[in-house]
Design a protein around this motif. Structure first.
Motif, short mmCIF file in Angstrom:
data_model
loop_
_atom_site.label_atom_id
_atom_site.label_comp_id
_atom_site.label_asym_id
_atom_site.label_seq_id
_atom_site.Cartn_x
_atom_site.Cartn_y
_atom_site.Cartn_z
N HIS A 49 28.87 5.90 -7.96
CA HIS A 49 28.87 4.62 -7.26
C HIS A 49 30.02 4.52 -6.26
CE1 HIS A 49 25.96 2.39 -10.16
NE2 HIS A 49 25.55 3.60 -9.84
N ALA A 50 31.13 5.22 -6.51
CA ALA A 50 32.22 5.24 -5.52
C ALA A 50 31.74 5.94 -4.25
CB ALA A 50 33.45 5.93 -6.08
N LEU A 51 31.08 7.07 -4.41
CA LEU A 51 30.54 7.78 -3.24
C LEU A 51 29.50 6.91 -2.53
CD1 LEU A 51 30.17 11.36 -4.76
CD2 LEU A 51 31.84 10.61 -3.04
N SER A 52 28.65 6.24 -3.31
CA SER A 52 27.61 5.39 -2.73
C SER A 52 28.21 4.20 -1.99
CB SER A 52 26.68 4.88 -3.83
OG SER A 52 26.11 5.96 -4.52
N ALA A 53 29.22 3.56 -2.59
CA ALA A 53 29.84 2.40 -1.95
C ALA A 53 30.58 2.81 -0.68
CB ALA A 53 30.80 1.73 -2.93
N LEU A 54 31.24 3.94 -0.71
CA LEU A 54 31.92 4.41 0.49
C LEU A 54 30.91 4.70 1.61
CD1 LEU A 54 34.65 6.67 -1.13
CD2 LEU A 54 34.97 4.43 -0.04
N ALA A 57 29.86 1.29 2.97
CA ALA A 57 30.91 0.72 3.82
C ALA A 57 30.95 1.44 5.17
CB ALA A 57 32.25 0.80 3.13
N TRP A 58 30.78 2.76 5.15
CA TRP A 58 30.79 3.54 6.39
C TRP A 58 29.59 3.18 7.26
CZ3 TRP A 58 27.46 7.52 8.13
CH2 TRP A 58 27.92 8.20 9.26
N VAL A 59 28.42 3.07 6.65
CA VAL A 59 27.21 2.71 7.39
C VAL A 59 27.38 1.32 8.02
CG1 VAL A 59 24.77 2.07 7.12
CG2 VAL A 59 25.63 4.19 6.12
N ALA A 60 27.98 0.40 7.28
CA ALA A 60 28.17 -0.96 7.80
C ALA A 60 29.06 -0.96 9.04
CB ALA A 60 28.77 -1.84 6.71
N GLU A 61 29.97 -0.01 9.15
CA GLU A 61 30.84 0.06 10.33
C GLU A 61 30.08 0.52 11.58
OE1 GLU A 61 34.30 2.46 9.66
OE2 GLU A 61 34.82 1.36 7.85
N ILE A 120 21.12 3.13 -4.72
CA ILE A 120 20.75 2.52 -3.44
C ILE A 120 21.29 1.10 -3.37
CG2 ILE A 120 18.82 1.88 -1.93
CD1 ILE A 120 19.19 4.96 -2.44
N ALA A 121 21.20 0.37 -4.47
CA ALA A 121 21.74 -1.00 -4.52
C ALA A 121 23.25 -0.99 -4.26
CB ALA A 121 21.44 -1.66 -5.86
N THR A 122 23.94 0.01 -4.79
CA THR A 122 25.38 0.12 -4.56
C THR A 122 25.69 0.33 -3.09
OG1 THR A 122 25.70 1.02 -6.79
CG2 THR A 122 27.48 1.38 -5.21
N VAL A 123 24.92 1.18 -2.42
CA VAL A 123 25.10 1.40 -0.99
C VAL A 123 24.90 0.08 -0.24
CG1 VAL A 123 24.15 2.55 1.06
CG2 VAL A 123 24.43 3.84 -1.07
N VAL A 124 23.83 -0.63 -0.58
CA VAL A 124 23.51 -1.89 0.10
C VAL A 124 24.55 -2.96 -0.20
CG1 VAL A 124 21.78 -3.73 0.30
CG2 VAL A 124 21.05 -1.34 0.18
N LEU A 125 24.98 -3.06 -1.46
CA LEU A 125 26.00 -4.06 -1.82
C LEU A 125 27.32 -3.77 -1.10
CD1 LEU A 125 25.16 -4.32 -5.61
CD2 LEU A 125 25.13 -6.24 -4.00
N ALA A 126 27.68 -2.50 -0.97
CA ALA A 126 28.92 -2.14 -0.26
C ALA A 126 28.81 -2.44 1.23
CB ALA A 126 29.26 -0.68 -0.49
N ALA A 127 27.61 -2.34 1.77
CA ALA A 127 27.41 -2.71 3.17
C ALA A 127 27.46 -4.22 3.33
CB ALA A 127 26.08 -2.16 3.68
N ARG A 128 27.05 -4.94 2.30
CA ARG A 128 27.01 -6.42 2.34
C ARG A 128 28.40 -7.03 2.16
NH1 ARG A 128 27.68 -11.19 1.98
NH2 ARG A 128 26.30 -12.80 1.21
N TYR A 129 29.18 -6.47 1.23
CA TYR A 129 30.50 -7.02 0.91
C TYR A 129 31.59 -6.08 1.44
CZ TYR A 129 28.00 -10.09 -2.29
OH TYR A 129 27.15 -11.03 -2.83
N THR A 130 32.63 -6.65 1.99
CA THR A 130 33.72 -5.84 2.52
C THR A 130 34.67 -5.34 1.44
OG1 THR A 130 35.02 -7.82 2.97
CG2 THR A 130 33.69 -6.95 4.79
N GLU A 131 34.57 -5.87 0.25
CA GLU A 131 35.46 -5.48 -0.86
C GLU A 131 34.85 -4.30 -1.61
OE1 GLU A 131 34.02 -8.57 -0.77
OE2 GLU A 131 35.64 -9.86 -0.07
N THR A 132 34.92 -3.11 -1.01
CA THR A 132 34.29 -1.91 -1.56
C THR A 132 34.77 -1.61 -2.98
OG1 THR A 132 34.13 -1.04 0.67
CG2 THR A 132 33.83 0.53 -1.12
N PHE A 133 36.07 -1.75 -3.23
CA PHE A 133 36.61 -1.50 -4.56
C PHE A 133 35.91 -2.37 -5.60
CE2 PHE A 133 39.51 -2.78 -7.98
CZ PHE A 133 39.81 -1.54 -8.54
N TRP A 134 35.71 -3.64 -5.29
CA TRP A 134 35.10 -4.56 -6.26
C TRP A 134 33.61 -4.29 -6.43
CZ3 TRP A 134 38.08 -6.17 -9.68
CH2 TRP A 134 39.41 -6.47 -9.39
N VAL A 135 32.96 -3.78 -5.41
CA VAL A 135 31.57 -3.36 -5.55
C VAL A 135 31.50 -2.18 -6.52
CG1 VAL A 135 29.58 -2.32 -4.37
CG2 VAL A 135 30.80 -4.23 -3.30
#
Length: 189
Positions: A49-54, A57-61, A120-135
């Motif tokens: 999930h760390a890899l997914s969230a990162l 976050a990268w995709v969101a940028e 996939i949800a983790t990737v989407v949640l990390a794109a939705r929220y800027t607080e990647t650590f908390w995701v």
């Protein structure tokens, strides 16, 4: 805290009846050692999930800011629809079982999560929220909340959980996340 709570609830509910719960049942029946299995789930989920969230976050940028809410909303709806399809156990036998409870669990959970709806949800949640650590923390806690009871109570618990209701509830939660994402985008415009 919104990122943590949304991630925890989304993954905990989405995991009910998921193949990783079936994998938990399989592993506890195979090893009967609960703590190494729980620790293996924790490590595998944290890494995956760390890899997914990162990635999220990268995709969101890179996505234009005005497109992001709409793409996220579509992604949340896609996950909501995916949640309505029951998972099946595909862990019958594995070359990893000889590694011991902790390593087998870590490797098998990491692999099982690749391309899974919670990843996939983790990737989407990390794109939705800027607080990647908390995701990452939320999705990891959600995974543990869904799987520890299965490990502790095993088949008895799985026989009594209304899996169809859980899948529908998780689907509704992701639709609500889609609506909230679009609403926030419209209000802030």
């Amino acid at each position: 805290m919104d990122a943590f709570l949304a991630s925890t609830v989304a993954v905990a509910i989405a995991e009910i009846g998921d193949k990783t719960q079936l994998l938990s049942l399989f592993l506890v029946a195979r090893y009967a050692q609960r703590l190494p299995i729980i620790l293996g789930i924790f490590v595998a989920t944290l890494l995956n999930h760390a890899l997914s969230a990162l990635l999220g976050a990268w995709v969101a940028e890179w996505i234009p800011e005005q497109w992001l809410p709409w793409m996220l909303a579509v992604s949340f709806v896609a996950i909501a629809l995916w949640l309505l399809i029951p998972d099946k156990d595909d862990s019958d036998d594995s070359r990893f079982l000889g590694m011991g409870a902790f390593m087998a669990t870590t490797v098998m959970f990491f692999v099982a999560e690749i391309g899974d709806k919670t990843q996939i949800a983790t990737v989407v949640l990390a794109a939705r929220y800027t607080e990647t650590f908390w995701v990452i923390m939320g999705t990891t806690v959600g995974m543990l909340l869904a799987n520890i009871p299965v490990i502790m109570a095993g088949k008895w618990l799985m026989d009594r959980l209304p899996l169809a209701s859980a899948r529908i509830g998780a689907s509704i939660l992701f639709v609500m996340l889609a609506i909230a994402t679009v609403w926030t985008a419209l209000v802030s415009s």
